[in-house]
Scaffold this motif. Sequence first.
Motif: not given
Length: 352
Positions: A169-194
């Motif tokens: 939660f406290e880390q910046y994008p450059h500290e994430f791998s490509g796969g983790m960034m994709q998972r974080a993007m999915i998390a952002m998209a699903l955060s409001c249960k669309p």
Amino acid sequence: MMITEREINKDTQPLLDVDNLQIQFKTDSGILKAVNGVSFRIEPGKTLGLVGESGCGKSITSKAMIGLQPKNSQVSGEIKLDQKSVGQPGTMVDLVKLKPGGKEIRAIRGSRIAMIFQEPMTAFSPLYTIGNQVMESILLHRTKDKREAKEMTIDILRKVGIANPEKRFEQYPHEFSGGMMQRAMIAMALSCKPELLIADEPTTALDVTIQAQVLELMKQLQQEFGMAILFITHDLGIVAEMCDEVAVMYLGQIVEQTTVRNLFHHPKHPYTQGLLRSIPKIGSGVKRLESIEGTVPIPLNMPPMCGFYDRCSQRIPGVCNTRHVPSTQVAPDHLVSCFLYEAGQEEGGAAR
């Protein structure tokens, strides 16, 4: 080449109904039609695959659904969203008529319709932590309590498979791998249960192992949240695994629309057939894959003709290059825009 009929699943109320969507740009050389008469429906809880080469208009079609089309574009047609979930059953709101930066579309964008963007490395701001960027949508649509929003953010990061989400939660994008960034993007998209998730080539930059994990994750979360998915891709292998229905797009138009089974077993349009022939098959003994010659033309001042004419091995001179292509229903759940299947041409076309 416009498919405008409402024959596929016409007896059910769609979550999203796109009808004759057109997106144009005025240029010094004339009118560029990036999207030219696109129509499709997405049912609640189902997955529709939007397939085609780069430059066919897939991404700009999806961005128009959430009011993110370029400011210099002209959008017409209808993009209707079912209002049942907001207490108005049987009514539809036309997203095209909403002001792109207005209150109404902002209440829908990120909340009822969310999007996984094509390049997570550029979609996240490098100036803010991953947690703050995911939490922003929750604070906007679900709660104003920052402590509660943080707990929700950590929970969704955990659900998408990010280990130790409290630390991440406290880390910046450059500290994430490509796969983790994709998972974080999915998390952002699903955060409001669309209700609808637009996934714009979400696995393009990932290796095959991480790609399989992300696809499995999306299927699990779709079942958990009961959401519909518009899956934009050029990979027909992913379509076979993820989608219920497919719309094949070429030069800003949908040329074939049917179920996944029909697409792979009974492809009709020459473009669809070409895409399928370019897929490698295990044990086929073929050393060289077939390819579709040429490139997608620029949709600028296009004459009334089939946009695939110059690349098509089954073209009919004097027919395909003289007028707009009709849409033909070749089966109850199968639409195709091709002169080979026009009334009186189908038998001849099948033999070509």
